[in-house]
Write a protein that holds these residues in place. Structure first.
Motif, mmCIF file in Angstrom:
data_model
loop_
_atom_site.group_PDB
_atom_site.id
_atom_site.type_symbol
_atom_site.label_atom_id
_atom_site.label_comp_id
_atom_site.label_asym_id
_atom_site.label_seq_id
_atom_site.Cartn_x
_atom_site.Cartn_y
_atom_site.Cartn_z
ATOM 1 N N ALA A 105 1.928 26.419 -19.330
ATOM 2 C CA ALA A 105 3.022 27.310 -19.755
ATOM 3 C C ALA A 105 3.071 27.367 -21.275
ATOM 4 C CB ALA A 105 4.351 26.820 -19.185
ATOM 5 N N ASP A 106 2.918 26.197 -21.924
ATOM 6 C CA ASP A 106 2.907 26.171 -23.397
ATOM 7 C C ASP A 106 1.740 26.990 -23.936
ATOM 8 O OD1 ASP A 106 5.133 24.602 -23.428
ATOM 9 O OD2 ASP A 106 4.079 22.715 -23.845
ATOM 10 N N ARG A 107 0.559 26.826 -23.331
ATOM 11 C CA ARG A 107 -0.627 27.563 -23.781
ATOM 12 C C ARG A 107 -0.411 29.067 -23.637
ATOM 13 N NH1 ARG A 107 -4.844 29.987 -21.864
ATOM 14 N NH2 ARG A 107 -4.374 29.573 -19.698
ATOM 15 N N ARG B 213 0.838 -1.216 0.000
ATOM 16 C CA ARG B 213 0.000 0.000 0.000
ATOM 17 C C ARG B 213 0.858 1.245 0.000
ATOM 18 N NH1 ARG B 213 -5.017 -1.753 3.874
ATOM 19 N NH2 ARG B 213 -5.930 -3.183 2.368
ATOM 20 N N GLU B 214 1.952 1.209 0.734
ATOM 21 C CA GLU B 214 2.859 2.358 0.750
ATOM 22 C C GLU B 214 3.465 2.562 -0.638
ATOM 23 O OE1 GLU B 214 4.941 5.637 2.312
ATOM 24 O OE2 GLU B 214 3.151 4.578 2.956
ATOM 25 N N LYS B 215 3.855 1.463 -1.301
ATOM 26 C CA LYS B 215 4.380 1.570 -2.669
ATOM 27 C C LYS B 215 3.327 2.161 -3.589
ATOM 28 C CE LYS B 215 7.515 -2.409 -2.551
ATOM 29 N NZ LYS B 215 7.713 -3.766 -3.067
ATOM 30 N N GLU B 216 2.091 1.640 -3.480
ATOM 31 C CA GLU B 216 0.999 2.154 -4.312
ATOM 32 C C GLU B 216 0.757 3.627 -4.034
ATOM 33 O OE1 GLU B 216 -2.347 -0.345 -3.448
ATOM 34 O OE2 GLU B 216 -1.472 -2.084 -4.465
ATOM 35 N N ARG B 217 0.798 4.007 -2.763
ATOM 36 C CA ARG B 217 0.588 5.402 -2.400
ATOM 37 C C ARG B 217 1.691 6.284 -2.979
ATOM 38 N NH1 ARG B 217 2.103 9.120 0.976
ATOM 39 N NH2 ARG B 217 3.659 7.889 2.035
ATOM 40 N N LEU B 218 2.937 5.804 -2.871
ATOM 41 C CA LEU B 218 4.053 6.576 -3.425
ATOM 42 C C LEU B 218 3.974 6.653 -4.951
ATOM 43 C CD1 LEU B 218 6.973 5.342 -1.139
ATOM 44 C CD2 LEU B 218 5.835 7.584 -1.088
ATOM 45 N N GLU B 219 3.580 5.526 -5.582
ATOM 46 C CA GLU B 219 3.424 5.539 -7.037
ATOM 47 C C GLU B 219 2.311 6.497 -7.459
ATOM 48 O OE1 GLU B 219 2.808 1.501 -8.275
ATOM 49 O OE2 GLU B 219 4.822 0.894 -7.685
ATOM 50 N N ALA B 220 1.206 6.473 -6.726
ATOM 51 C CA ALA B 220 0.095 7.370 -7.030
ATOM 52 C C ALA B 220 0.514 8.822 -6.820
ATOM 53 C CB ALA B 220 -1.119 7.034 -6.164
ATOM 54 N N ARG B 221 1.267 9.062 -5.778
ATOM 55 C CA ARG B 221 1.756 10.426 -5.507
ATOM 56 C C ARG B 221 2.688 10.885 -6.622
ATOM 57 N NH1 ARG B 221 4.442 12.322 0.164
ATOM 58 N NH2 ARG B 221 4.075 14.530 -0.145
ATOM 59 N N ALA B 222 3.596 9.975 -7.041
ATOM 60 C CA ALA B 222 4.527 10.318 -8.129
ATOM 61 C C ALA B 222 3.745 10.569 -9.414
ATOM 62 C CB ALA B 222 5.548 9.196 -8.323
ATOM 63 N N GLU B 223 2.747 9.724 -9.689
ATOM 64 C CA GLU B 223 1.912 9.912 -10.883
ATOM 65 C C GLU B 223 1.167 11.236 -10.794
ATOM 66 O OE1 GLU B 223 0.335 9.513 -14.511
ATOM 67 O OE2 GLU B 223 1.857 8.200 -13.658
ATOM 68 N N ASN B 224 0.664 11.565 -9.642
ATOM 69 C CA ASN B 224 -0.025 12.836 -9.427
ATOM 70 C C ASN B 224 0.924 14.011 -9.677
ATOM 71 O OD1 ASN B 224 -2.227 14.424 -8.747
ATOM 72 N ND2 ASN B 224 -1.629 14.516 -6.588
ATOM 73 N N GLU B 225 2.149 13.886 -9.147
ATOM 74 C CA GLU B 225 3.155 14.936 -9.377
ATOM 75 C C GLU B 225 3.464 15.077 -10.862
ATOM 76 O OE1 GLU B 225 4.676 17.150 -7.337
ATOM 77 O OE2 GLU B 225 3.345 16.446 -5.733
ATOM 78 N N ARG B 226 3.616 13.940 -11.547
ATOM 79 C CA ARG B 226 3.877 13.994 -13.006
ATOM 80 C C ARG B 226 2.701 14.648 -13.734
ATOM 81 N NH1 ARG B 226 6.119 8.898 -11.805
ATOM 82 N NH2 ARG B 226 4.234 7.799 -12.406
ATOM 83 N N TRP B 227 1.454 14.301 -13.316
ATOM 84 C CA TRP B 227 0.271 14.873 -13.956
ATOM 85 C C TRP B 227 0.267 16.387 -13.781
ATOM 86 C CZ3 TRP B 227 -3.962 17.745 -12.553
ATOM 87 C CH2 TRP B 227 -5.005 17.801 -13.482
ATOM 88 N N TRP B 228 0.531 16.840 -12.525
ATOM 89 C CA TRP B 228 0.547 18.280 -12.285
ATOM 90 C C TRP B 228 1.686 18.949 -13.053
ATOM 91 C CZ3 TRP B 228 -3.214 21.157 -10.882
ATOM 92 C CH2 TRP B 228 -4.228 20.647 -10.065
ATOM 93 N N ARG C 297 2.880 17.955 -15.958
ATOM 94 C CA ARG C 297 2.404 18.062 -17.343
ATOM 95 C C ARG C 297 1.379 19.185 -17.476
ATOM 96 N NH1 ARG C 297 2.291 12.357 -17.012
ATOM 97 N NH2 ARG C 297 0.039 12.403 -16.690
ATOM 98 N N GLU C 298 0.500 19.276 -16.483
ATOM 99 C CA GLU C 298 -0.537 20.326 -16.509
ATOM 100 C C GLU C 298 0.118 21.703 -16.500
ATOM 101 O OE1 GLU C 298 -4.404 21.732 -16.657
ATOM 102 O OE2 GLU C 298 -3.751 19.673 -16.852
ATOM 103 N N ARG C 299 1.136 21.882 -15.639
ATOM 104 C CA ARG C 299 1.838 23.174 -15.587
ATOM 105 C C ARG C 299 2.574 23.426 -16.891
ATOM 106 N NH1 ARG C 299 2.466 21.628 -10.090
ATOM 107 N NH2 ARG C 299 4.379 20.506 -10.513
#
Length: 136
Positions: free
Chosen positions: A117-119, A94-109, A111-113
């Motif tokens: 910035a590109d827009r 669960r900790e691995k999943e949480r860290l992976e989800a957090r990392a994915e969330n960070e990557r998503w944000w 990309r969003e930023r």
């Protein structure tokens, strides 16, 4: 006088015979008491043997119970360790999943930023191009 002496001797013999009879009865009573005492001692000895056998059985059963209790405790300890290991594994997963989800969330944000910035950059370029066209 002789008759009187014989009578006294006869009476004395009779008393002596009675005394011997009483003494024999007392000896007989004592022998019976001793016999009953021996029987009582024998019964007590048998009771002592029975008590010792019961004690031995109780000690044996206590030893068996102690062994069974030790075995059950060991099984429970192993089961507890197994459950704890399983729980630790689940927590780690669960900790691995949480860290992976957090990392994915960070990557998503990120990309969003980046897209934002590109827009903004494209809008500035478009505004600059529109302003240049408007000046021309």
């Amino acid at each position: 006088l002789e008759a009187r002496v014989r009578a006294v001797e006869g009476e004395a013999g009779s008393h002596a015979a009675q005394a011997r009879l009483i003494q024999a009865r007392l000896v007989k009573d004592r022998l019976e008491d001793v016999s009953e005492g021996k029987k009582a001692v024998q019964l007590l000895g048998e009771r002592d043997k029975e008590i010792e056998m019961l004690k031995d059985r109780a000690l044996k059963r206590e030893d068996e119970f102690t062994i069974e209790l030790g075995d059950a405790t060991e099984k429970l300890t192993l089961k507890l360790e197994e459950v704890q290991a399983s729980w630790d594994y689940e927590c780690e997963e669960r900790e691995k999943e949480r860290l992976e989800a957090r990392a994915e969330n960070e990557r998503w944000w990120e990309r969003e930023r980046s897209w934002e910035a590109d827009r903004l950059c494209w809008e500035r370029e478009r505004t600059v191009i529109q302003e240049e066209r408007a000046r021309e």
